[in-house]
Design an enzyme around this catalytic site. Structure first.
Site, mmCIF file in Angstrom:
data_model
loop_
_atom_site.group_PDB
_atom_site.id
_atom_site.type_symbol
_atom_site.label_atom_id
_atom_site.label_comp_id
_atom_site.label_asym_id
_atom_site.label_seq_id
_atom_site.Cartn_x
_atom_site.Cartn_y
_atom_site.Cartn_z
ATOM 1 N N ASP A 69 0.855 -1.190 0.000
ATOM 2 C CA ASP A 69 0.000 0.000 0.000
ATOM 3 C C ASP A 69 0.889 1.237 0.000
ATOM 4 O OD1 ASP A 69 -2.272 1.530 -0.007
ATOM 5 O OD2 ASP A 69 -3.024 0.871 1.934
ATOM 6 N N ASN A 113 -0.158 6.839 3.462
ATOM 7 C CA ASN A 113 0.284 5.905 4.497
ATOM 8 C C ASN A 113 1.655 6.288 5.049
ATOM 9 O OD1 ASN A 113 -1.939 4.203 4.613
ATOM 10 N ND2 ASN A 113 -1.204 2.932 2.921
#
Length: 345
Positions: free
Chosen positions: A218, A223
């Site tokens: 991801d 993130n």
């Protein structure tokens, strides 16, 4: 764009009582735990809880969602995530992994606890291409953030993956796992657009996929925590795998395109000069000495993977009464137009 998506059915007071009891057993002494909080933006899969132990130790717990919350993924291997976090922390800035609890009896699911870092995260809701600190930054600050993030990814890809950490390796295993995930997530309603994308991948399969590395899975700026436009914490490892490095690069490039496309739908300028393929690949080459290849394939693969996930998230919204089921199943894919354009190119 919805301002908040429901992602949990668990009661925070009950979780706090259980977490306090577990922590006392883990530490061998009574512990105090603050009220639990859920993040206001980002994160639609694992349940994330913020809390403080005592007066100063700020922590984050992550646990698999309850079955009635329509989980995004079929399984949540928190043990592997914990090991990946520890491995990644040797090379890049990552929150310190504190404890992993495999017994679901304490909180209703296995969970892990890590230290909570301080920093700013480009938000998903409302998207960073709509408003906020990154949009307001000077172009040279955004470029510094971009290049530093790509360099961080290159360092991560240098990790030595222990044998047995992941059950399978390689591009074929990765795509096959994505196909299995699609079958699980959408067996009740097929999505023709995504099935066409799977067919496109087979027709354009790379002649020689690159070497397998620790793939973050991801890999996107949403993130990462930043301070002064430099990464200080890399988050969310539930999609980690052993796969070619282009899997992460394609994801990083496409996920920005996704948020840029959303901005343009609302007639906002967004960040059209940010995270472009040529810039990301050049920064990666400069940081690693490796020349990324077959990026058209990997960006299509990223669009497909994101489509499977987002369609599953829309099913969750339908379950909670936040959205009606569309007449055309392809409309479950928010970036339908982008995939259709890529298929036609």
């Amino acid at each position: 764009m919805p301002e908040q998506l429901r992602t949990s059915t668990r009661d925070l007071d009950d979780l706090r009582t259980r977490l306090t009891a577990w922590l006392g057993g883990r530490l061998g002494a009574p512990a105090t735990v603050s009220e639990l909080e859920r993040p206001e933006a980002n994160g639609m899969s694992s349940e994330t809880l913020f809390f403080t132990i005592g007066t100063a130790q700020r922590c984050v717990a992550r646990l698999a969602p309850a079955a009635e919350a329509v989980p995004v993924f079929p399984s949540y291997d928190l043990g592997t995530q914990f090991e990946v976090m520890r491995l990644a922390g040797e090379l890049v800035a990552a929150p310190r992994a504190l404890w992993y609890e495999p017994d679901p009896g304490f909180l209703g699911a296995p969970f892990l606890v890590m230290e909570r870092e301080e920093g700013m995260v480009p938000p998903d809701v409302m998207p960073y291409t709509f408003e906020g600190w990154l949009l307001e930054a000077a172009p040279e600050q955004r470029r510094a953030l971009q290049d530093r993030t790509v360099a961080m990814l290159a360092r991560l890809h240098q990790a030595q993956v222990p044998p047995g950490l992941f059950p399978d390796s390689g591009l074929r295993a990765h795509v096959d796992a994505s196909r299995a995930y699609y079958e699980w997530a959408h067996s009740a309603m097929r999505i023709p657009l995504l099935e066409r994308a799977f067919g496109w991948l087979e027709e354009h399969w790379p002649d020689a996929p690159g070497p397998d590395v620790l793939s973050w899975g991801d890999a996107r700026i949403g993130n990462v925590m930043y301070r002064d436009f430099a990464p200080v914490a890399v988050l969310d490892w539930e999609m980690a795998a052993h796969a070619p490095r282009e899997v992460d690069l394609g994801w990083m490039i496409f996920l920005h395109r996704f948020f840029q496309d959303v901005a343009e739908v609302f007639e906002l300028p967004g960040l059209p000069d940010f995270m472009r393929r040529e810039d990301v690949c050049a920064a990666y080459r400069d940081a690693s000495g490796y020349e990324p290849r077959d990026m058209g394939f990997y960006e299509m693969y990223a669009a497909l993977r994101h489509g499977i996930i987002m369609a599953r998230v829309w099913h969750r919204r339908i379950h909670f009464g936040e959205q009606e089921m569309p007449d055309d199943p392809d409309d479950l894919v928010m970036h339908r137009a982008a995939i259709e354009h890529m298929l036609a190119s």
